[in-house]
Scaffold this motif. Sequence first.
Motif, PDB file in Angstrom:
ATOM      1  N   PHE A 111       5.547 -34.632  38.909  1.00  0.00           N
ATOM      2  CA  PHE A 111       5.016 -33.567  38.058  1.00  0.00           C
ATOM      3  C   PHE A 111       3.644 -33.079  38.520  1.00  0.00           C
ATOM      4  CE2 PHE A 111       7.874 -35.140  34.450  1.00  0.00           C
ATOM      5  CZ  PHE A 111       8.802 -34.139  34.680  1.00  0.00           C
ATOM      6  N   CYS A 124       2.848 -29.271  39.800  1.00  0.00           N
ATOM      7  CA  CYS A 124       1.762 -28.461  39.256  1.00  0.00           C
ATOM      8  C   CYS A 124       0.906 -27.893  40.390  1.00  0.00           C
ATOM      9  CB  CYS A 124       0.913 -29.293  38.300  1.00  0.00           C
ATOM     10  SG  CYS A 124      -0.263 -28.316  37.346  1.00  0.00           S
ATOM     11  N   ASP A 161       0.365 -31.946  33.304  1.00  0.00           N
ATOM     12  CA  ASP A 161       0.655 -31.137  32.125  1.00  0.00           C
ATOM     13  C   ASP A 161       2.031 -31.458  31.535  1.00  0.00           C
ATOM     14  OD1 ASP A 161       2.251 -30.129  34.126  1.00  0.00           O
ATOM     15  OD2 ASP A 161       1.631 -28.044  33.887  1.00  0.00           O
ATOM     16  N   ARG A 162       2.531 -32.646  31.823  1.00  0.00           N
ATOM     17  CA  ARG A 162       3.876 -33.004  31.365  1.00  0.00           C
ATOM     18  C   ARG A 162       3.889 -34.233  30.458  1.00  0.00           C
ATOM     19  NH1 ARG A 162       4.694 -28.627  32.883  1.00  0.00           N
ATOM     20  NH2 ARG A 162       6.462 -27.803  34.059  1.00  0.00           N
ATOM     21  N   TRP A 167       3.975 -34.227  27.405  1.00  0.00           N
ATOM     22  CA  TRP A 167       4.922 -33.954  26.317  1.00  0.00           C
ATOM     23  C   TRP A 167       6.338 -34.379  26.689  1.00  0.00           C
ATOM     24  CZ3 TRP A 167       8.856 -30.810  27.896  1.00  0.00           C
ATOM     25  CH2 TRP A 167       8.612 -30.007  29.020  1.00  0.00           C
ATOM     26  N   TRP A 168       6.586 -34.619  27.983  1.00  0.00           N
ATOM     27  CA  TRP A 168       7.908 -35.058  28.440  1.00  0.00           C
ATOM     28  C   TRP A 168       7.924 -36.539  28.820  1.00  0.00           C
ATOM     29  CZ3 TRP A 168      12.799 -33.707  28.276  1.00  0.00           C
ATOM     30  CH2 TRP A 168      13.703 -34.350  29.125  1.00  0.00           C
ATOM     31  N   THR A 169       6.883 -37.012  29.494  1.00  0.00           N
ATOM     32  CA  THR A 169       6.939 -38.342  30.106  1.00  0.00           C
ATOM     33  C   THR A 169       6.769 -39.499  29.130  1.00  0.00           C
ATOM     34  OG1 THR A 169       4.618 -38.001  30.752  1.00  0.00           O
ATOM     35  CG2 THR A 169       6.298 -37.654  32.448  1.00  0.00           C
ATOM     36  N   GLU A 221      13.061 -20.708  31.535  1.00  0.00           N
ATOM     37  CA  GLU A 221      12.445 -21.830  32.242  1.00  0.00           C
ATOM     38  C   GLU A 221      12.966 -21.975  33.669  1.00  0.00           C
ATOM     39  OE1 GLU A 221      12.450 -25.498  30.166  1.00  0.00           O
ATOM     40  OE2 GLU A 221      11.317 -24.734  28.456  1.00  0.00           O
ATOM     41  N   TRP A 272      11.531 -23.713  37.585  1.00  0.00           N
ATOM     42  CA  TRP A 272      12.235 -24.694  38.416  1.00  0.00           C
ATOM     43  C   TRP A 272      12.739 -24.094  39.723  1.00  0.00           C
ATOM     44  CZ3 TRP A 272      10.701 -29.033  36.852  1.00  0.00           C
ATOM     45  CH2 TRP A 272      10.511 -29.283  35.499  1.00  0.00           C
TER      46      TRP A 272
END
Length: 264
Positions: free
Chosen positions: A100, A104, A114-115, A117-119, A219, A223
């Motif tokens: 990640f 970025c 900035d991830r 919220w996912w990890t 999104e 990707w």
Amino acid sequence: MKDALAALELARQTGMPKEVLLALQVQSETLELTALEPLLSALGDPAQSRQAYIGLKTALGEDADGWKMLWCQLVCASRQRKRYETDEVYIETMKAFSRFVNECRRRTGKYRFDRGWWTWRQVSDRVVRLGALEYEKRTREGQKVIDIHIPSDASLVPERVDASLEEARRYFDDSAKIAWTCDSWLLSPALRPLLPKDSNIRAFQDRFAILATDKTDDEFIEWLYQMPVDTPIHSLPGQTTLQRAVQCFLIQGGKIGSALGVLC
């Protein structure tokens, strides 16, 4: 001290860039974790991890580059090592962190994290990487499912996907009893006419029965192009055949979106 050494070692083992390692070293020397310990402990609990992340984000305050959050999550992740069947699965799962920050850098020109919220999913053993793909046990519309996630560095060569799915079936004891789902731009039916018949993406799509589509989901830009989702269509790079085909499709008014599918 033990936590700090383990977290720095984990960062190195996952291939974290040197610049980020230096930033993490600073955090190890300056960020006081004692008051955050209840949140760190909860972060490692699958039942509490999401709320713990939200609480941790508030407690950390200003964190422009995300290094505070990255450090806290690595500290917590370093405590989870013994929960994994093998060290290889553990490291491959935690490589999400270095992946990640590198993404970025490609997207913005700067290393940032900035991830978070996912990890929290990786930290709490909710998401595990097995070969090419990631898997997450969760509840979708009241039903237990195994969600299949596609990391940006995943190989969709059919043999690699077969091997990953087979490993996952062995990993999850009840895998035969529940549905396997995937929600991704890569399942979008709009992609099919843009791809050659022997495309690995098409072969991956063929594994799923599509349940729903979302044409408003943009999104895929992040990707496919490694660009912010609000990048103007004419500014998107055309370095690959698929990038060029999708850009032309978008210019003509087409929508890629995403799709939810269930493994057949």
